[in-house]
Design a protein around this motif. Structure first.
Motif, PDB file in Angstrom:
ATOM      1  N   ALA A 123       1.211   0.022   8.769  1.00 56.14           N
ATOM      2  CA  ALA A 123       2.574   0.702   8.802  1.00 56.14           C
ATOM      3  C   ALA A 123       2.701   1.635   7.580  1.00 56.14           C
ATOM      4  O   ALA A 123       3.282   2.799   7.817  1.00 56.14           O
ATOM      5  N   ILE A 124       2.230   1.296   6.444  1.00 59.11           N
ATOM      6  CA  ILE A 124       2.375   1.907   5.229  1.00 59.11           C
ATOM      7  C   ILE A 124       1.491   2.892   5.234  1.00 59.11           C
ATOM      8  O   ILE A 124       1.715   4.167   4.687  1.00 59.11           O
ATOM      9  N   ALA A 125       0.166   2.988   5.891  1.00 59.67           N
ATOM     10  CA  ALA A 125      -0.637   4.098   5.819  1.00 59.67           C
ATOM     11  C   ALA A 125      -0.631   4.771   7.049  1.00 59.67           C
ATOM     12  O   ALA A 125      -1.391   5.622   7.365  1.00 59.67           O
ATOM     13  N   MET A 126       0.684   4.777   7.627  1.00 50.09           N
ATOM     14  CA  MET A 126       1.059   5.714   9.209  1.00 50.09           C
ATOM     15  C   MET A 126       0.746   6.828   8.853  1.00 50.09           C
ATOM     16  O   MET A 126       0.116   7.634   9.682  1.00 50.09           O
ATOM     17  N   THR A 127       1.411   7.340   7.701  1.00 48.40           N
ATOM     18  CA  THR A 127       1.306   8.890   7.526  1.00 48.40           C
ATOM     19  C   THR A 127      -0.025   9.562   7.500  1.00 48.40           C
ATOM     20  O   THR A 127      -0.322  10.689   8.248  1.00 48.40           O
ATOM     21  N   GLY A 166       0.623  -5.319   0.729  1.00 56.49           N
ATOM     22  CA  GLY A 166       0.368  -4.036   1.625  1.00 56.49           C
ATOM     23  C   GLY A 166       0.441  -2.808   1.199  1.00 56.49           C
ATOM     24  O   GLY A 166      -0.647  -2.179   1.324  1.00 56.49           O
ATOM     25  N   THR A 167       1.053  -2.448   0.032  1.00 64.10           N
ATOM     26  CA  THR A 167       1.051  -1.139  -0.469  1.00 64.10           C
ATOM     27  C   THR A 167      -0.396  -0.890  -1.152  1.00 64.10           C
ATOM     28  O   THR A 167      -0.756   0.115  -1.139  1.00 64.10           O
ATOM     29  N   PRO A 168      -0.548  -1.911  -2.152  1.00 62.84           N
ATOM     30  CA  PRO A 168      -1.827  -1.766  -3.105  1.00 62.84           C
ATOM     31  C   PRO A 168      -2.879  -1.452  -2.039  1.00 62.84           C
ATOM     32  O   PRO A 168      -3.792  -0.654  -2.337  1.00 62.84           O
ATOM     33  N   LEU A 169      -3.271  -2.225  -0.960  1.00 58.82           N
ATOM     34  CA  LEU A 169      -4.313  -2.116   0.015  1.00 58.82           C
ATOM     35  C   LEU A 169      -4.111  -0.662   0.795  1.00 58.82           C
ATOM     36  O   LEU A 169      -5.229  -0.252   0.918  1.00 58.82           O
ATOM     37  N   ALA A 170      -3.218  -0.230   1.273  1.00 59.55           N
ATOM     38  CA  ALA A 170      -2.847   0.680   1.863  1.00 59.55           C
ATOM     39  C   ALA A 170      -3.292   1.883   1.042  1.00 59.55           C
ATOM     40  O   ALA A 170      -4.005   3.189   1.330  1.00 59.55           O
ATOM     41  N   ALA A 171      -2.842   2.068  -0.145  1.00 62.34           N
ATOM     42  CA  ALA A 171      -3.219   3.089  -1.142  1.00 62.34           C
ATOM     43  C   ALA A 171      -4.786   3.062  -1.581  1.00 62.34           C
ATOM     44  O   ALA A 171      -5.437   4.052  -1.716  1.00 62.34           O
ATOM     45  N   LEU A 172      -5.529   1.838  -1.771  1.00 57.27           N
ATOM     46  CA  LEU A 172      -6.843   1.867  -1.841  1.00 57.27           C
ATOM     47  C   LEU A 172      -7.534   2.389  -0.751  1.00 57.27           C
ATOM     48  O   LEU A 172      -8.569   3.106  -0.986  1.00 57.27           O
ATOM     49  N   TRP A 173      -7.225   2.128   0.378  1.00 60.03           N
ATOM     50  CA  TRP A 173      -8.014   2.795   1.722  1.00 60.03           C
ATOM     51  C   TRP A 173      -7.618   4.014   1.662  1.00 60.03           C
ATOM     52  O   TRP A 173      -8.784   4.843   2.143  1.00 60.03           O
ATOM     53  N   THR A 174      -6.574   4.536   2.071  1.00 59.81           N
ATOM     54  CA  THR A 174      -6.224   5.893   2.117  1.00 59.81           C
ATOM     55  C   THR A 174      -6.600   6.776   0.960  1.00 59.81           C
ATOM     56  O   THR A 174      -7.158   7.930   1.168  1.00 59.81           O
ATOM     57  N   GLU A 175      -6.792   6.435  -0.166  1.00 62.16           N
ATOM     58  CA  GLU A 175      -6.931   7.332  -1.321  1.00 62.16           C
ATOM     59  C   GLU A 175      -8.495   7.229  -1.772  1.00 62.16           C
ATOM     60  O   GLU A 175      -8.977   8.381  -2.050  1.00 62.16           O
ATOM     61  N   TYR A 176      -9.296   6.253  -1.571  1.00 63.47           N
ATOM     62  CA  TYR A 176     -10.599   5.950  -2.070  1.00 63.47           C
ATOM     63  C   TYR A 176     -11.555   5.647  -0.932  1.00 63.47           C
ATOM     64  O   TYR A 176     -12.819   5.921  -1.129  1.00 63.47           O
ATOM     65  N   VAL A 177     -11.208   5.351   0.225  1.00 61.07           N
ATOM     66  CA  VAL A 177     -12.302   4.974   1.195  1.00 61.07           C
ATOM     67  C   VAL A 177     -12.058   5.795   2.506  1.00 61.07           C
ATOM     68  O   VAL A 177     -12.283   6.701   2.643  1.00 61.07           O
ATOM     69  N   SER A 178     -11.184   5.370   3.440  1.00 58.46           N
ATOM     70  CA  SER A 178     -10.869   6.005   4.598  1.00 58.46           C
ATOM     71  C   SER A 178      -9.813   5.408   5.287  1.00 58.46           C
ATOM     72  O   SER A 178      -9.562   4.176   5.141  1.00 58.46           O
ATOM     73  N   TRP A 179      -8.936   6.147   6.119  1.00 58.29           N
ATOM     74  CA  TRP A 179      -7.785   5.748   6.796  1.00 58.29           C
ATOM     75  C   TRP A 179      -8.184   4.615   7.822  1.00 58.29           C
ATOM     76  O   TRP A 179      -7.329   3.920   8.357  1.00 58.29           O
ATOM     77  N   LYS A 180      -9.344   4.720   8.309  1.00 60.95           N
ATOM     78  CA  LYS A 180      -9.873   3.889   9.271  1.00 60.95           C
ATOM     79  C   LYS A 180      -9.807   2.463   8.883  1.00 60.95           C
ATOM     80  O   LYS A 180      -9.711   1.609   9.545  1.00 60.95           O
ATOM     81  N   MET A 181      -9.975   2.241   7.401  1.00 59.89           N
ATOM     82  CA  MET A 181      -9.912   0.878   6.905  1.00 59.89           C
ATOM     83  C   MET A 181      -8.595   0.152   6.863  1.00 59.89           C
ATOM     84  O   MET A 181      -8.581  -0.969   6.874  1.00 59.89           O
ATOM     85  N   ALA A 182      -7.592   1.011   7.152  1.00 59.57           N
ATOM     86  CA  ALA A 182      -6.130   0.428   7.394  1.00 59.57           C
ATOM     87  C   ALA A 182      -6.178  -0.521   8.692  1.00 59.57           C
ATOM     88  O   ALA A 182      -5.521  -1.591   8.729  1.00 59.57           O
ATOM     89  N   PHE A 183      -7.334  -0.314   9.625  1.00 52.56           N
ATOM     90  CA  PHE A 183      -7.480  -1.123  10.858  1.00 52.56           C
ATOM     91  C   PHE A 183      -8.640  -1.933  10.507  1.00 52.56           C
ATOM     92  O   PHE A 183      -8.614  -3.068  11.406  1.00 52.56           O
ATOM     93  N   TRP A 184      -9.584  -1.507   9.853  1.00 51.11           N
ATOM     94  CA  TRP A 184     -10.798  -2.371   9.889  1.00 51.11           C
ATOM     95  C   TRP A 184     -10.916  -3.389   8.590  1.00 51.11           C
ATOM     96  O   TRP A 184     -11.837  -4.220   8.806  1.00 51.11           O
ATOM     97  N   GLN A 185      -9.871  -3.271   7.902  1.00 54.63           N
ATOM     98  CA  GLN A 185      -9.812  -4.399   6.760  1.00 54.63           C
ATOM     99  C   GLN A 185     -10.020  -5.669   7.045  1.00 54.63           C
ATOM    100  O   GLN A 185     -10.201  -6.592   6.502  1.00 54.63           O
ATOM    101  N   ILE A 186      -9.256  -5.980   8.244  1.00 45.73           N
ATOM    102  CA  ILE A 186      -9.174  -7.441   8.654  1.00 45.73           C
ATOM    103  C   ILE A 186     -10.283  -8.003   9.169  1.00 45.73           C
ATOM    104  O   ILE A 186     -10.413  -9.190   9.302  1.00 45.73           O
ATOM    105  N   VAL A 187     -11.297  -7.338   9.441  1.00 50.76           N
ATOM    106  CA  VAL A 187     -12.548  -7.839   9.968  1.00 50.76           C
ATOM    107  C   VAL A 187     -13.385  -8.956   8.974  1.00 50.76           C
ATOM    108  O   VAL A 187     -13.490 -10.092   9.586  1.00 50.76           O
ATOM    109  N   PRO A 188     -13.595  -8.594   7.875  1.00 46.97           N
ATOM    110  CA  PRO A 188     -14.156  -9.626   7.015  1.00 46.97           C
ATOM    111  C   PRO A 188     -13.298 -11.014   6.679  1.00 46.97           C
ATOM    112  O   PRO A 188     -13.910 -12.124   6.874  1.00 46.97           O
TER     113      PRO A 188
END
Length: 527
Positions: A53-57, A173-195
């Motif tokens: 939700a936070i990374a939706m933009t 939620g906000t720190p993780l969304a910031a981590l993925w969108t700023e430094y990794v990839s927006w796809k990680m917002a969906f893939w972070q749950i796998v591990p």
């Protein structure tokens, strides 16, 4: 004597009652591993919901999706998520908690993996609905296993684990969304749950006992409840989350969602009262502490969502903060909760401590937060919110754990699924109400303050007295008016949250009765 101290309201923890269910497994390190797996699965569902939700933009930008279309990605997910929580405990008992939870976890992971590869918008909508259904199955399972397997001495610590998913999860939620969108990839917002999901599945498989499925329950399946309750809640959530964008009751679609959802929910509740195998056991509401717990839960969730959302909204709209800049505010609450929650559980596990006073203290801290926030100005930046957020470290565990203690004390394991269905459904539905309240009331108050400020400027003839009547000067003036309207709106939202907290505080000495820790079988001495 205050009604909160009335000795006639003492409720003893009930003596164990024999049920026809299978014998409870002895608590061991292996069973503890299974419970940790259930905790991780529940936390996975919360993080998946919050981070996406936070990374939706960023997701909308990457997939070239417009704002209106993007709102449906969140709405469809939430509607499916809340509706599923009504029925998940029933299916969990029928197919066994172990198999059902592992299956739902794997499905949540699988749909998340596929989301970034959706070939078109319709496919992405479908994946989000399916992921919402799978994710909605997970949080209710945690309360059921806590009530079934935890010994009385540590049951409150198990409930603290559930409270972790309701407080720590959203704050992370906000720190993780910031981590993925700023430094990794927006796809990680969906893939972070796998591990996390893989770890949860292994722990559950190794730790939880292998119960026998109760497939004979399918013969008495509550079809009326299923066909009315699910659509009813989905329609109401859709109306709440799309209401602001479509101008509420000016829209035929929103009117249809609320009227249709309201009619179906009335049929659902009437059916649940009389059905021999319901999803909701409404008779539990006759217990004062259970009724008070659900009432307070609805208000507490609105408080938690509102108090968490207002600072981020203010910083984003006034100072153009992105999630990365707002993340320290969330981390300030999230990290200390890992200590505050078990400490609060230890406090409530003490025989002399009245959980009603603990709840009242937490609500008082909520009120203090809202009062201080109501004095905010346009100069406030992230540092000004640190003191307000720090109060939540103590307030949130006090309120949520006291509610959980009131709702679950005295419940035999056989009633755990009913309590879990009602508790989790109401919790998540209240979050949708909070979002709608913040958006709808916020827009109304912003317009009100804008009109008042513009009228004041006109009455004082400030615009007419401008010697340099340039487009730049007018634009600057319009920006200042808009900024001040946003600040006044945020202050009003804090006041509304404060009023909700006061109303909940006034219920504490009236409705709930004194309860003792689950391990206690006799009340403490009267002195």
């Amino acid at each position: 004597m205050s009604t909160i101290d009335r000795p006639i309201d003492v409720v003893h923890a009930p003596t164990p009652v024999k049920h026809s269910a299978a014998p409870q497994a002895a608590f061991s390190p292996r069973l503890a591993t299974g419970l940790i797996g259930m905790l991780l699965a529940s936390l996975l569902a919360i993080l998946n919901e919050q981070v996406t939700a936070i990374a939706m933009t960023d997701v909308q930008g990457a997939l070239s999706i417009g704002h209106d279309e993007g709102t449906w990605l969140t709405t469809l997910f939430e509607a499916a998520n809340v509706a599923t929580m009504v029925f998940a405990p029933w299916f969990g008992i029928t197919f066994t908690l172990k198999r059902f939870t592992i299956g739902a976890t794997l499905a949540t992971m699988g749909f998340g993996l596929l989301c970034p590869f959706a070939p078109n918008l319709a496919s992405l909508y479908g994946l989000r609905v399916l992921q919402g259904i799978a994710g909605g199955c997970l949080p209710p399972m945690l309360i059921i296993v806590a009530l079934r397997y935890l010994p009385p001495k540590i049951k409150l610590y198990g409930l603290a684990g559930y409270a972790l998913t309701a407080t720590f999860g959203p704050a992370l939620g906000t720190p993780l969304a910031a981590l993925w969108t700023e430094y990794v990839s927006w796809k990680m917002a969906f893939w972070q749950i796998v591990p996390l999901g893989a770890l949860a599945c292994v722990a559950i498989q190794q730790g939880l006992p292998a119960d026998a499925p109760k497939l004979e329950r399918l013969r008495a399946f509550n079809w009326t409840g299923f066909l009315t309750g699910g659509p009813a809640i989905a329609m109401l959530v859709t109306g709440l989350l799309q209401g602001e964008r479509l101008d509420w009751f000016e829209s035929d679609f929103i009117r249809a969602m609320f009227l249709g959802g309201g009619a179906l929910i009335a049929v659902f509740l009437a059916n649940e009262w009389f059905h021999p195998m319901p999803f909701f056991k409404l008779q539990l509401l006759s217990r004062r502490n259970f009724a008070h717990g659900l009432t307070t839960l609805a208000g507490a969730v609105i408080l938690l969502v509102g108090v968490a959302a207002i600072p981020g909204q203010h910083l984003a709209r006034i100072h153009a903060y992105r999630p990365l800049q707002s993340a320290p505010l969330s981390l300030l609450v999230a990290v200390p909760l890992l200590v505050a929650l078990p400490l609060t559980a230890a406090l409530l596990n003490t025989k002399r401590v009245d959980s009603r006073w603990v709840m009242a203290t937490g609500l008082s801290l909520m009120i203090a937060t809202c009062v201080m926030g109501s004095y905010m100005t346009s100069e406030w930046i992230r540092d000004n919110f640190y003191w307000l957020q720090s109060l939540q470290i103590a307030a949130q565990p006090m309120v949520i754990l006291a509610i959980l203690m009131g709702v679950t004390t005295g419940l035999p394991p056989t009633e755990g699924p009913f309590a879990s269905a009602m508790f989790n459904s109401l919790k998540t539905f209240s979050a949708a109400v909070a979002t709608a309240l913040i958006e709808g009331l916020g827009t109304a108050r912003e317009r009100f303050h804008s009109n008042v400020l513009v009228d004041q400027l006109g009455n004082r003839a400030l615009i007419a007295d401008q010697r340099v009547d340039t487009a730049g000067a007018l634009a600057g003036l319009a920006h200042r008016v808009h900024e001040q309207a946003l600040v006044l709106m945020s202050a009003d939202l804090y006041r509304v949250m404060g009023c909700i907290a006061i109303a909940l505080l006034l219920l504490v000495p009236v409705l709930p009765v004194r309860i003792y820790p689950p391990w206690s079988t006799t009340p403490p001495s009267s002195h």
